[in-house]
Scaffold this active site. Structure first.
Site, PDB file in Angstrom:
ATOM      1  N   HIS A 119       0.917  -1.217  -0.036  1.00 30.84           N
ATOM      2  CA  HIS A 119       0.009  -0.019  -0.185  1.00 30.84           C
ATOM      3  C   HIS A 119       0.924   1.336  -0.072  1.00 30.84           C
ATOM      4  CE1 HIS A 119      -3.683  -2.309   1.546  1.00 30.84           C
ATOM      5  NE2 HIS A 119      -3.499  -2.584   0.404  1.00 30.84           N
ATOM      6  N   CYS A 147       3.129  22.047  -2.709  1.00 36.15           N
ATOM      7  CA  CYS A 147       4.488  22.162  -3.229  1.00 36.15           C
ATOM      8  C   CYS A 147       4.768  23.645  -3.457  1.00 36.15           C
ATOM      9  CB  CYS A 147       4.260  21.526  -4.541  1.00 36.15           C
ATOM     10  SG  CYS A 147       5.728  21.410  -5.351  1.00 36.15           S
ATOM     11  N   SER A 188      -7.233  -7.797   9.258  1.00 35.13           N
ATOM     12  CA  SER A 188      -8.436  -8.374   9.421  1.00 35.13           C
ATOM     13  C   SER A 188      -8.737  -8.775   7.825  1.00 35.13           C
ATOM     14  CB  SER A 188      -9.578  -7.081   9.542  1.00 35.13           C
ATOM     15  OG  SER A 188      -9.467  -6.112   8.617  1.00 35.13           O
TER      16      SER A 188
HETATM   17  P1  OAD Z   1      -7.578  -3.613  10.247  1.00 32.45           P
HETATM   18  O1  OAD Z   1      -7.493  -2.391  11.260  1.00 32.45           O
HETATM   19  O2  OAD Z   1      -8.570  -3.779   9.328  1.00 32.45           O
HETATM   20  O3  OAD Z   1      -7.178  -4.960  11.277  1.00 32.45           O
HETATM   21  C1  OAD Z   1      -6.238  -5.053  12.259  1.00 32.45           C
HETATM   22  C2  OAD Z   1      -6.103  -6.454  12.716  1.00 32.45           C
HETATM   23  O4  OAD Z   1      -5.117  -6.603  13.756  1.00 32.45           O
HETATM   24  C3  OAD Z   1      -7.510  -6.923  13.547  1.00 32.45           C
HETATM   25  O5  OAD Z   1      -7.935  -8.224  12.915  1.00 32.45           O
HETATM   26  C4  OAD Z   1      -6.863  -7.012  15.014  1.00 32.45           C
HETATM   27  O6  OAD Z   1      -7.871  -8.099  15.621  1.00 32.45           O
HETATM   28  C5  OAD Z   1      -5.613  -7.294  14.819  1.00 32.45           C
HETATM   29  N1  OAD Z   1      -5.005  -6.663  16.143  1.00 32.45           N
HETATM   30  C6  OAD Z   1      -5.070  -5.550  16.653  1.00 32.45           C
HETATM   31  N2  OAD Z   1      -4.060  -5.369  17.716  1.00 32.45           N
HETATM   32  C7  OAD Z   1      -3.224  -6.451  17.363  1.00 32.45           C
HETATM   33  C8  OAD Z   1      -1.912  -6.803  18.015  1.00 32.45           C
HETATM   34  N3  OAD Z   1      -1.466  -6.196  19.169  1.00 32.45           N
HETATM   35  N4  OAD Z   1      -1.371  -8.084  17.735  1.00 32.45           N
HETATM   36  C9  OAD Z   1      -2.113  -8.752  16.580  1.00 32.45           C
HETATM   37  N5  OAD Z   1      -2.994  -8.564  15.860  1.00 32.45           N
HETATM   38  C10 OAD Z   1      -3.691  -7.342  16.327  1.00 32.45           C
HETATM   39  O7  OAD Z   1      -5.729  -3.694   9.608  1.00 32.45           O
HETATM   40  P2  OAD Z   1      -5.521  -3.920   8.255  1.00 32.45           P
HETATM   41  O8  OAD Z   1      -6.228  -5.648   7.921  1.00 32.45           O
HETATM   42  O9  OAD Z   1      -4.206  -3.829   8.085  1.00 32.45           O
HETATM   43  O10 OAD Z   1      -5.569   0.175   3.550  1.00 32.45           O
HETATM   44  O11 OAD Z   1      -6.245  -3.202   7.021  1.00 32.45           O
HETATM   45  C11 OAD Z   1      -6.073  -3.392   5.799  1.00 32.45           C
HETATM   46  C12 OAD Z   1      -6.089  -2.225   4.858  1.00 32.45           C
HETATM   47  O12 OAD Z   1      -7.320  -1.327   5.381  1.00 32.45           O
HETATM   48  C13 OAD Z   1      -5.071  -1.124   5.416  1.00 32.45           C
HETATM   49  O13 OAD Z   1      -3.719  -1.253   4.688  1.00 32.45           O
HETATM   50  C14 OAD Z   1      -5.611   0.191   5.020  1.00 32.45           C
HETATM   51  C15 OAD Z   1      -7.130   0.243   5.622  1.00 32.45           C
HETATM   52  O14 OAD Z   1      -7.905   0.939   5.076  1.00 32.45           O
HETATM   53  C16 OAD Z   1      -5.787   1.407   2.887  1.00 32.45           C
HETATM   54  O15 OAD Z   1      -5.857   2.478   3.462  1.00 32.45           O
HETATM   55  C17 OAD Z   1      -5.811   1.122   1.352  1.00 32.45           C
END
Ligand code: OAD
Length: 243
Positions: A119, A147, A188
């Site tokens: 990303h 800019c 997630s």
């Molecule tokens: P999410 O916020 O959707 O999910 C975070 C995950 O981390 C959840 O499943 C939580 O249970 C888990 N979690 C939280 N704290 C934790 C910890 N200390 N240890 C282990 N797990 C933990 O984040 P992403 O899946 O990364 O994209 O989201 C995907 C994308 O959605 C991001 O890259 C971003 C967002 O919109 C864009 O902006 C394009």
């Protein structure tokens, strides 16, 4: 008594190569909010308004207005034991690559060398008019920051509605399709195409190991429940015992 980490440590030691896919959860313990956990960023802000390319083109100040909610100063955040454990696994020759959805640069700061930021990253900010690049801590004041040529600045990250950088995507597909173990950590797994990478790995015969507070994958072979900053160092320490 057998440690809960032992079967996974065994698996990684026996079946190489291993690749990790990480999400916001791995950086939560560095003080960066996740998107969809309770109290996450998208609970407070609608991503279609604040983080889509369409909205950015219409009114970039919306995007920039929440910048401080997420990562105010790129250089201020430090990797936590979860990031460092992955870097250690790489240096032990047991982790071939990290594919991350995170834009915080913490895997590289922790010492991981083989990283694909699918990303993008907040490291570089560029002018959408003339292309001039700025380093993240040196963003001009103002919302939206501009800019010298008056063009609007945009971080080198993927907003909703934008395509992923093709080279990064190809690397991610290749690594997912070629690994024999995939560690899926703190995501997630709802945003495509990142969410499909564990399925690609599985289709090619890899075993899936999920590390999360709550299970997001029903088809994971192993689920290590807990904080990445606790689980990953424990796993590495188990592997050190066995190798
Ligand atoms: P999410 O916020 O959707 O999910 C975070 C995950 O981390 C959840 O499943 C939580 O249970 C888990 N979690 C939280 N704290 C934790 C910890 N200390 N240890 C282990 N797990 C933990 O984040 P992403 O899946 O990364 O994209 O989201 C995907 C994308 O959605 C991001 O890259 C971003 C967002 O919109 C864009 O902006 C394009």
């Amino acid at each position: 008594m057998e440690s809960i980490y032992q079967p996974v440590a065994d698996l990684i030691l026996r079946r190489q190569p291993c690749v990790a896919l990480t999400g916001a959860g791995i950086s939560a313990e560095s003080g960066i909010p996740t998107f969809r956990s309770k109290g996450g960023l998208w609970e407070k802000f609608d991503p279609t308004v604040y983080a889509s390319i369409e909205a950015f083109r219409g009114d970039p100040s919306k995007y920039w207005s929440i910048r401080g909610e997420f990562i105010r100063n790129y250089d201020a955040y430090q990797p936590n034991p979860g990031h460092r454990a992955l870097a250690e696994l790489e240096s032990m020759g047991l982790l071939r690559h990290v594919i991350t959805q995170n834009i915080d640069g913490l895997h590289r700061k922790a010492g991981s060398r083989s990283v694909t930021e699918i990303h993008g990253s907040l490291r570089e900010i560029f002018c959408i008019q003339c292309g001039k690049e700025y380093r993240a801590p040196n963003i001009p004041e103002g919302t939206p920051p501009r800019c010298e040529c008056e063009g609007v600045l945009k971080p080198n990250t993927v907003l909703f509605g934008e395509s992923l950088p093709i080279q990064a995507l190809e690397t991610a597909w290749r690594e997912a399709g070629g690994c024999r173990v995939m560690l899926v950590i703190g995501t997630s797994a709802v945003v495509q195409p990142a969410a499909s990478l564990p399925f690609i790995a599985k289709e090619h015969g890899a075993a899936l190991v999920e590390v999360n507070l709550d299970k997001a994958f029903s088809n994971a072979d192993y689920f290590l429940e807990g904080k990445a900053g606790t689980v990953l160092p424990e796993l590495v320490s188990e592997m050190r015992k066995q190798s």
